[in-house]
Design a protein around this motif. Structure first.
Motif, mmCIF file in Angstrom:
data_model
loop_
_atom_site.group_PDB
_atom_site.id
_atom_site.type_symbol
_atom_site.label_atom_id
_atom_site.label_comp_id
_atom_site.label_asym_id
_atom_site.label_seq_id
_atom_site.Cartn_x
_atom_site.Cartn_y
_atom_site.Cartn_z
ATOM 1 N N GLY A 103 0.796 -1.218 0.000
ATOM 2 C CA GLY A 103 0.000 0.000 0.000
ATOM 3 C C GLY A 103 0.825 1.261 0.000
ATOM 4 O O GLY A 103 0.325 2.336 0.367
ATOM 5 N N GLU A 104 2.088 1.166 -0.437
ATOM 6 C CA GLU A 104 2.944 2.344 -0.496
ATOM 7 C C GLU A 104 2.503 3.249 -1.653
ATOM 8 O O GLU A 104 2.419 2.800 -2.800
ATOM 9 C CB GLU A 104 4.407 1.946 -0.724
ATOM 10 C CG GLU A 104 5.032 1.173 0.402
ATOM 11 C CD GLU A 104 5.629 2.078 1.481
ATOM 12 O OE1 GLU A 104 5.781 3.294 1.237
ATOM 13 O OE2 GLU A 104 5.948 1.530 2.551
ATOM 14 N N ASP A 105 2.223 4.494 -1.355
ATOM 15 C CA ASP A 105 1.861 5.458 -2.396
ATOM 16 C C ASP A 105 3.147 6.126 -2.865
ATOM 17 O O ASP A 105 3.608 7.096 -2.266
ATOM 18 C CB ASP A 105 0.882 6.490 -1.849
ATOM 19 C CG ASP A 105 0.462 7.508 -2.912
ATOM 20 O OD1 ASP A 105 0.689 7.236 -4.103
ATOM 21 O OD2 ASP A 105 -0.071 8.568 -2.530
ATOM 22 N N VAL A 106 3.738 5.603 -3.926
ATOM 23 C CA VAL A 106 5.025 6.089 -4.423
ATOM 24 C C VAL A 106 4.790 6.879 -5.700
ATOM 25 O O VAL A 106 4.262 6.357 -6.680
ATOM 26 C CB VAL A 106 5.996 4.926 -4.702
ATOM 27 C CG1 VAL A 106 7.302 5.450 -5.283
ATOM 28 C CG2 VAL A 106 6.249 4.127 -3.429
ATOM 29 N N SER A 107 5.189 8.149 -5.703
ATOM 30 C CA SER A 107 5.041 8.973 -6.910
ATOM 31 C C SER A 107 6.366 9.542 -7.377
ATOM 32 O O SER A 107 6.385 10.376 -8.287
ATOM 33 C CB SER A 107 4.044 10.109 -6.667
ATOM 34 O OG SER A 107 4.472 10.939 -5.604
ATOM 35 N N ALA A 108 7.487 9.097 -6.794
ATOM 36 C CA ALA A 108 8.803 9.540 -7.247
ATOM 37 C C ALA A 108 9.837 8.485 -6.908
ATOM 38 O O ALA A 108 9.786 7.866 -5.837
ATOM 39 C CB ALA A 108 9.182 10.874 -6.616
ATOM 40 N N VAL A 109 10.769 8.287 -7.837
ATOM 41 C CA VAL A 109 11.854 7.325 -7.654
ATOM 42 C C VAL A 109 13.139 7.984 -8.130
ATOM 43 O O VAL A 109 13.215 8.478 -9.257
ATOM 44 C CB VAL A 109 11.610 6.031 -8.473
ATOM 45 C CG1 VAL A 109 12.774 5.067 -8.291
ATOM 46 C CG2 VAL A 109 10.296 5.373 -8.074
ATOM 47 N N ASN A 110 14.153 7.978 -7.278
ATOM 48 C CA ASN A 110 15.467 8.503 -7.622
ATOM 49 C C ASN A 110 16.491 7.374 -7.537
ATOM 50 O O ASN A 110 16.313 6.424 -6.794
ATOM 51 C CB ASN A 110 15.898 9.613 -6.653
ATOM 52 C CG ASN A 110 14.924 10.771 -6.608
ATOM 53 O OD1 ASN A 110 14.133 10.965 -7.528
ATOM 54 N ND2 ASN A 110 14.973 11.542 -5.535
ATOM 55 N N GLY A 111 17.573 7.509 -8.289
ATOM 56 C CA GLY A 111 18.644 6.548 -8.129
ATOM 57 C C GLY A 111 19.282 6.113 -9.432
ATOM 58 O O GLY A 111 19.106 6.735 -10.484
ATOM 59 N N ALA A 112 20.047 5.042 -9.324
ATOM 60 C CA ALA A 112 20.887 4.578 -10.426
ATOM 61 C C ALA A 112 20.051 4.009 -11.556
ATOM 62 O O ALA A 112 19.046 3.319 -11.332
ATOM 63 C CB ALA A 112 21.874 3.532 -9.916
ATOM 64 N N LEU A 113 20.484 4.302 -12.779
ATOM 65 C CA LEU A 113 19.878 3.720 -13.968
ATOM 66 C C LEU A 113 20.628 2.441 -14.353
ATOM 67 O O LEU A 113 21.838 2.357 -14.130
ATOM 68 C CB LEU A 113 19.943 4.722 -15.126
ATOM 69 C CG LEU A 113 19.157 6.016 -14.920
ATOM 70 C CD1 LEU A 113 19.427 6.983 -16.071
ATOM 71 C CD2 LEU A 113 17.667 5.755 -14.778
ATOM 72 N N PRO A 114 19.911 1.440 -14.869
ATOM 73 C CA PRO A 114 18.498 1.472 -15.251
ATOM 74 C C PRO A 114 17.533 1.061 -14.160
ATOM 75 O O PRO A 114 16.322 1.033 -14.385
ATOM 76 C CB PRO A 114 18.450 0.466 -16.397
ATOM 77 C CG PRO A 114 19.468 -0.561 -15.999
ATOM 78 C CD PRO A 114 20.590 0.208 -15.339
ATOM 79 N N ALA A 115 18.025 0.702 -12.957
ATOM 80 C CA ALA A 115 17.148 0.156 -11.920
ATOM 81 C C ALA A 115 16.027 1.115 -11.544
ATOM 82 O O ALA A 115 14.867 0.706 -11.403
ATOM 83 C CB ALA A 115 17.972 -0.200 -10.684
ATOM 84 N N ALA A 116 16.351 2.403 -11.375
ATOM 85 C CA ALA A 116 15.331 3.366 -10.976
ATOM 86 C C ALA A 116 14.241 3.467 -12.029
ATOM 87 O O ALA A 116 13.040 3.530 -11.710
ATOM 88 C CB ALA A 116 15.970 4.735 -10.732
ATOM 89 N N ARG A 117 14.636 3.457 -13.300
ATOM 90 C CA ARG A 117 13.651 3.551 -14.382
ATOM 91 C C ARG A 117 12.757 2.308 -14.418
ATOM 92 O O ARG A 117 11.537 2.399 -14.579
ATOM 93 C CB ARG A 117 14.352 3.729 -15.723
ATOM 94 C CG ARG A 117 13.393 3.920 -16.887
ATOM 95 C CD ARG A 117 14.092 3.923 -18.228
ATOM 96 N NE ARG A 117 15.011 5.047 -18.364
ATOM 97 C CZ ARG A 117 16.320 4.948 -18.505
ATOM 98 N NH1 ARG A 117 16.886 3.745 -18.486
ATOM 99 N NH2 ARG A 117 17.079 6.010 -18.642
ATOM 100 N N THR A 118 13.364 1.137 -14.269
ATOM 101 C CA THR A 118 12.594 -0.111 -14.292
ATOM 102 C C THR A 118 11.602 -0.148 -13.144
ATOM 103 O O THR A 118 10.429 -0.518 -13.327
ATOM 104 C CB THR A 118 13.542 -1.321 -14.209
ATOM 105 O OG1 THR A 118 14.462 -1.278 -15.299
ATOM 106 C CG2 THR A 118 12.766 -2.623 -14.245
ATOM 107 N N LEU A 119 12.046 0.230 -11.960
ATOM 108 C CA LEU A 119 11.170 0.227 -10.793
ATOM 109 C C LEU A 119 10.026 1.213 -10.962
ATOM 110 O O LEU A 119 8.860 0.894 -10.704
ATOM 111 C CB LEU A 119 11.980 0.541 -9.542
ATOM 112 C CG LEU A 119 11.213 0.663 -8.216
ATOM 113 C CD1 LEU A 119 10.335 -0.553 -7.966
ATOM 114 C CD2 LEU A 119 12.192 0.872 -7.066
ATOM 115 N N ALA A 120 10.339 2.428 -11.423
ATOM 116 C CA ALA A 120 9.304 3.435 -11.616
ATOM 117 C C ALA A 120 8.291 2.994 -12.670
ATOM 118 O O ALA A 120 7.077 3.164 -12.505
ATOM 119 C CB ALA A 120 9.933 4.768 -12.003
ATOM 120 N N ALA A 121 8.792 2.422 -13.772
ATOM 121 C CA ALA A 121 7.900 1.990 -14.840
ATOM 122 C C ALA A 121 6.961 0.881 -14.378
ATOM 123 O O ALA A 121 5.773 0.868 -14.730
ATOM 124 C CB ALA A 121 8.724 1.519 -16.042
#
Length: 304
Positions: A103-121
């Protein structure tokens, strides 16, 4: 290959689980290491838990039992972004599923690519939203210091308590000016907030330097983080608009970097890839790229 996800709200537990991983690559893990170390110190001082989300997640290879990455949610400003170290894509997708289940309301992800992009997507896909890049950043490390070719008038000095109001105003101006130079709109409260006690504490620890011009007027500031695993991170670096273009930031950054290096520390810093001036300055004094990163925002509608 499968992954175990180990959540904790105790920073000491994160260090027990993943301290070896952070120590093995202390430059890449600098943000996680310094934030977690600071949380450990606060806990041991008996400070109450913050009123914002604060947890850490260790991603563990179930086959070997070894940690392979860390995700944390500790930022004290809205929207309380995740911070992600490199993890396999499959693990990033698994983390996203676990966060939705929690139930985490996550609307922003920062960090190393490509992991941050994959997680956000994957978070966006599971919640019917979209992702856009708010800021591209890059982590650099100092390998061989190159002294600036042009030495401006003046000298570097450590900030003293009387400098607190000036330093606080420059800390607060840093993010807004950086965003303006990059052509970004920064939502109010969306970046690290500073108060007088925080800046005064940094000054008391000798972690803020100023460059004074030939008239003994402070014209530039460089700060740095407390070291963790032998690595310290330079920032912020700020020169007010009226004093830019004279080489003050280059000279002061080189000076502080040399002092830190000569004390036995490795030195790193982040740059905004949309700011070619600062990237050129740091490259000229010997900072070399380590990894590209991004600050990603998850929104309910597509961007034009």
């Amino acid at each position: 290959m499968s992954w175990a996800l180990e959540f904790t709200e105790d920073p000491r537990e994160l260090m027990r689980r993943a301290g070896g991983l952070l120590e093995a690559d202390p430059v890449l893990g600098t943000v996680v290491a310094t934030v977690t170390s600071s949380a450990v110190d606060a806990l041991e001082r008996g400070e109450p838990a913050p009123d914002h989300p604060q947890w850490w997640l260790t991603v563990v290879d179930e086959g070997s039992g070894e940690p392979v990455g860390v995700v944390m949610r500790t930022a004290p400003f809205k929207p309380y972004p995740l911070y992600v170290l490199p993890i396999p894509d499959a693990a990033a997708s698994q983390v996203a599923a676990a966060l939705v289940d929690r139930g985490e309301d996550v609307s922003a992800v920062n960090g190393a690519l490509p992991a941050a992009r994959t997680l956000a997507a994957e978070l966006a896909r599971r919640t019917g939203r979209r992702v856009h890049v708010h800021e591209h950043t890059r982590l650099h490390v100092l390998n061989k210091l190159v002294e600036p070719r042009v030495a401006p008038d003046g000298l570097a000095r450590v900030a003293v308590p009387a400098d607190t109001p000036l330093a606080l105003s420059w800390f607060r101006a840093f993010h807004a000016d950086a965003a303006r130079q990059a052509g970004r709109l920064e939502p109010e409260g969306s970046s690290e907030q500073f108060d007088e006690d925080d800046v005064a504490g940094r000054i008391a620890q000798g972690r803020i330097w100023l460059w004074e011009d030939g008239l003994s007027t402070p014209v530039s500031l460089v700060g740095f983080n407390a070291p963790s695993f032998g690595v310290t991170r330079v920032g912020p670096v700020y020169t007010p608009g009226a004093h830019r273009g004279h080489g003050y930031a280059s000279m002061l950054t080189a000076h502080v970097s040399r002092v830190l290096r000569d004390s036995g520390l490795r030195v790193c810093l982040f740059t905004d890839q949309a700011n070619p001036t600062s990237n050129k300055i740091y490259a000229a004094i010997g900072y070399e790229p380590v990894v590209d990163m991004a600050n990603l925002v998850i929104t309910t509608r597509a961007r034009a």
